[in-house]
Design a protein around this motif. Structure first.
Motif, PDB file in Angstrom:
ATOM      1  N   SER A 194     -12.148  33.886  88.531  1.00 40.04           N
ATOM      2  CA  SER A 194     -11.505  34.445  89.722  1.00 40.04           C
ATOM      3  C   SER A 194     -10.393  35.441  89.401  1.00 40.04           C
ATOM      4  CB  SER A 194     -10.909  33.319  90.576  1.00 40.04           C
ATOM      5  OG  SER A 194      -9.786  32.743  89.925  1.00 40.04           O
ATOM      6  N   GLY A 195      -9.813  35.332  88.199  1.00 39.74           N
ATOM      7  CA  GLY A 195      -8.704  36.207  87.842  1.00 39.74           C
ATOM      8  C   GLY A 195      -7.376  35.795  88.437  1.00 39.74           C
ATOM      9  N   VAL A 196      -7.377  34.678  89.146  1.00 44.00           N
ATOM     10  CA  VAL A 196      -6.175  34.196  89.841  1.00 44.00           C
ATOM     11  C   VAL A 196      -5.348  33.265  88.968  1.00 44.00           C
ATOM     12  CG1 VAL A 196      -5.420  32.717  91.770  1.00 44.00           C
ATOM     13  CG2 VAL A 196      -7.155  34.458  92.143  1.00 44.00           C
ATOM     14  N   TYR A 197      -6.028  32.567  88.057  1.00 45.71           N
ATOM     15  CA  TYR A 197      -5.390  31.459  87.330  1.00 45.71           C
ATOM     16  C   TYR A 197      -4.939  31.833  85.929  1.00 45.71           C
ATOM     17  CZ  TYR A 197      -7.280  28.586  91.072  1.00 45.71           C
ATOM     18  OH  TYR A 197      -7.572  28.054  92.311  1.00 45.71           O
ATOM     19  N   THR A 198      -3.790  31.266  85.557  1.00 41.39           N
ATOM     20  CA  THR A 198      -3.258  31.367  84.209  1.00 41.39           C
ATOM     21  C   THR A 198      -2.914  29.959  83.738  1.00 41.39           C
ATOM     22  OG1 THR A 198      -2.292  33.539  84.681  1.00 41.39           O
ATOM     23  CG2 THR A 198      -1.413  32.340  82.792  1.00 41.39           C
ATOM     24  N   THR A 253     -12.259  25.008  86.503  1.00 36.83           N
ATOM     25  CA  THR A 253     -13.712  25.153  86.569  1.00 36.83           C
ATOM     26  C   THR A 253     -14.093  26.570  86.143  1.00 36.83           C
ATOM     27  OG1 THR A 253     -13.717  25.954  88.852  1.00 36.83           O
ATOM     28  CG2 THR A 253     -13.759  23.559  88.536  1.00 36.83           C
ATOM     29  N   GLY A 254     -15.381  26.773  85.874  1.00 39.20           N
ATOM     30  CA  GLY A 254     -15.858  28.102  85.508  1.00 39.20           C
ATOM     31  C   GLY A 254     -15.542  29.127  86.576  1.00 39.20           C
ATOM     32  N   LYS A 255     -15.684  28.745  87.836  1.00 42.98           N
ATOM     33  CA  LYS A 255     -15.416  29.655  88.951  1.00 42.98           C
ATOM     34  C   LYS A 255     -13.937  30.026  89.001  1.00 42.98           C
ATOM     35  CE  LYS A 255     -16.127  30.098  93.948  1.00 42.98           C
ATOM     36  NZ  LYS A 255     -16.583  29.408  95.184  1.00 42.98           N
ATOM     37  N   VAL A 296      -7.744  16.609  86.968  1.00 37.75           N
ATOM     38  CA  VAL A 296      -8.360  17.272  88.124  1.00 37.75           C
ATOM     39  C   VAL A 296      -7.517  17.170  89.395  1.00 37.75           C
ATOM     40  CG1 VAL A 296     -10.777  17.416  87.467  1.00 37.75           C
ATOM     41  CG2 VAL A 296      -9.877  15.261  88.341  1.00 37.75           C
ATOM     42  N   GLY A 297      -6.473  16.337  89.374  1.00 38.49           N
ATOM     43  CA  GLY A 297      -5.526  16.367  90.493  1.00 38.49           C
ATOM     44  C   GLY A 297      -4.852  17.722  90.554  1.00 38.49           C
ATOM     45  N   GLU A 298      -4.494  18.243  89.389  1.00 42.28           N
ATOM     46  CA  GLU A 298      -3.903  19.584  89.311  1.00 42.28           C
ATOM     47  C   GLU A 298      -4.923  20.652  89.699  1.00 42.28           C
ATOM     48  OE1 GLU A 298      -1.408  20.398  85.781  1.00 42.28           O
ATOM     49  OE2 GLU A 298      -1.853  18.350  85.209  1.00 42.28           O
ATOM     50  N   THR A 299      -6.155  20.451  89.273  1.00 46.00           N
ATOM     51  CA  THR A 299      -7.233  21.393  89.602  1.00 46.00           C
ATOM     52  C   THR A 299      -7.365  21.550  91.116  1.00 46.00           C
ATOM     53  OG1 THR A 299      -8.414  20.543  87.661  1.00 46.00           O
ATOM     54  CG2 THR A 299      -9.668  21.931  89.178  1.00 46.00           C
ATOM     55  N   LEU A 300      -7.408  20.425  91.803  1.00 44.70           N
ATOM     56  CA  LEU A 300      -7.574  20.449  93.264  1.00 44.70           C
ATOM     57  C   LEU A 300      -6.386  21.116  93.958  1.00 44.70           C
ATOM     58  CD1 LEU A 300      -9.098  16.908  93.945  1.00 44.70           C
ATOM     59  CD2 LEU A 300     -10.258  19.112  94.157  1.00 44.70           C
ATOM     60  N   ILE A 301      -5.190  20.904  93.427  1.00 43.31           N
ATOM     61  CA  ILE A 301      -4.004  21.539  94.012  1.00 43.31           C
ATOM     62  C   ILE A 301      -4.091  23.049  93.833  1.00 43.31           C
ATOM     63  CG2 ILE A 301      -1.486  21.753  93.859  1.00 43.31           C
ATOM     64  CD1 ILE A 301      -1.556  18.715  92.971  1.00 43.31           C
ATOM     65  N   GLY A 302      -4.532  23.490  92.649  1.00 38.10           N
ATOM     66  CA  GLY A 302      -4.737  24.918  92.425  1.00 38.10           C
ATOM     67  C   GLY A 302      -5.741  25.503  93.413  1.00 38.10           C
ATOM     68  N   MET A 303      -6.819  24.783  93.650  1.00 34.60           N
ATOM     69  CA  MET A 303      -7.841  25.237  94.596  1.00 34.60           C
ATOM     70  C   MET A 303      -7.279  25.310  96.017  1.00 34.60           C
ATOM     71  SD  MET A 303     -11.044  23.056  93.016  1.00 34.60           S
ATOM     72  CE  MET A 303     -12.237  23.499  94.272  1.00 34.60           C
TER      73      MET A 303
END
Length: 281
Positions: free
Chosen positions: A20-24, A14-16, A124-131
């Motif tokens: 965040s600077g956390v994700y690669t 997501t844009g957020k 988005v399954g991966e997205t949610l795990i990242g979150m």
């Protein structure tokens, strides 16, 4: 930042998350008519869909090499978390794991902890795990506690999707053991989901995409439990209005903590095809 989260490019950010600077992102690539297309910030969904529609051949994908993952593990961060496509659907998980072993062989302990999560999902399954990883870190959990919490979250996660056609999944061998559909002749649209192991299964079918989406929403509502504290995520391939309608149907059927909609990135676009909808909760 003491940690970073690497998500292979089948997972949409997501844009957020990007800010965040956390994700690669660990980029996969697609092959269409001999042209290699990187699944990175340069990906042009409309151009890609046009290329696929015009091509007589089925597009194919390839995952990052162990060496590419090794490079992503470098840096000052003490804790590195990796989220990949289901190991049943891609070599990305095995590549990330091998990269982790090679990294420690080369660098010793390197005062770094690395965990590779098999999402047993996609998109988005991966997205949610990242979150979830970010939430654990922000709540002050240690590395082992975070890993344990995220693995428990993966166990509870459910993935569903309805596509206009399953050709790319079938031709690339991702529908092993699932019967063929006479979708084109009768306009039958199967409702698909993920198994606990991360393979694809059929949950139902309906005539026409609208009925299939309603059937999927009903299935999700039946399966869902304790949703008030969960995040509902929807990815769509070039069909935002359809995604909003699915979100509306689901929010009519259940209460959730929050929900969001994203457009599919490259790999998810390749497999979902134009008009596909993916839901994870």
């Amino acid at each position: 930042m003491d940690y970073k989260i690497i998500v292979d490019s089948c997972g949409e950010l997501t844009g957020k998350m990007k800010k965040s600077g956390v994700y690669t992102t660990a980029s996969l690539s697609m092959l269409v008519d001999g042209d290699t297309i990187a699944d990175d910030a340069s990906f042009d969904q409309k151009d890609f869909l046009r290329r696929v529609a015009a091509s007589p051949e089925c597009p194919k994908s390839s995952c990052p090499s162990p060496e590419e993952y090794m490079k992503l593990y470098e840096g000052a961060e003490k804790r590195v978390y990796v989220v990949t496509l289901s190991s049943e659907l891609s070599g990305s998980y095995n590549s990330a794991e091998l990269g982790r072993k090679l990294f420690f062989e080369e660098h010793g302990d390197a005062d770094k902890q690395i965990c590779v999560f098999n999402s047993r999902s996609a998109s988005v399954g991966e997205t949610l795990i990242g979150m979830k990883i970010q939430e654990c870190e922000e709540n002050g959990l240690g590395f082992e506690e975070t890993v344990e919490s995220v693995e428990a979250y993966i166990e509870e996660q459910h993935t569903y999707f309805v596509l206009e056609n399953l050709d790319t999944l079938r031709k690339n061998g991702r529908l092993t053991g699932i019967k063929s559909f006479v979708a084109s002749a009768l306009n039958i649209k199967p409702v698909m989901g993920s198994t606990p192991q991360g393979t694809i299964c059929q949950l139902g079918q309906a005539r026409g995409i609208k009925r299939a989406l309603v059937k999927m929403a009903d299935q999700i509502a039946r399966d869902a439990c304790d949703t008030a504290g969960k995040v509902l995520a929807i990815a769509h391939c070039n069909c935002p209005e359809r995604a909003r309608e699915v979100e509306r149907m689901l929010l009519d059927r259940m209460k959730v903590k929050t929900s969001f909609i994203v457009d599919t990135a490259g790999i998810s676009t390749m497999y979902a095809n134009d008009g596909g909808i993916i839901v994870v909760i």
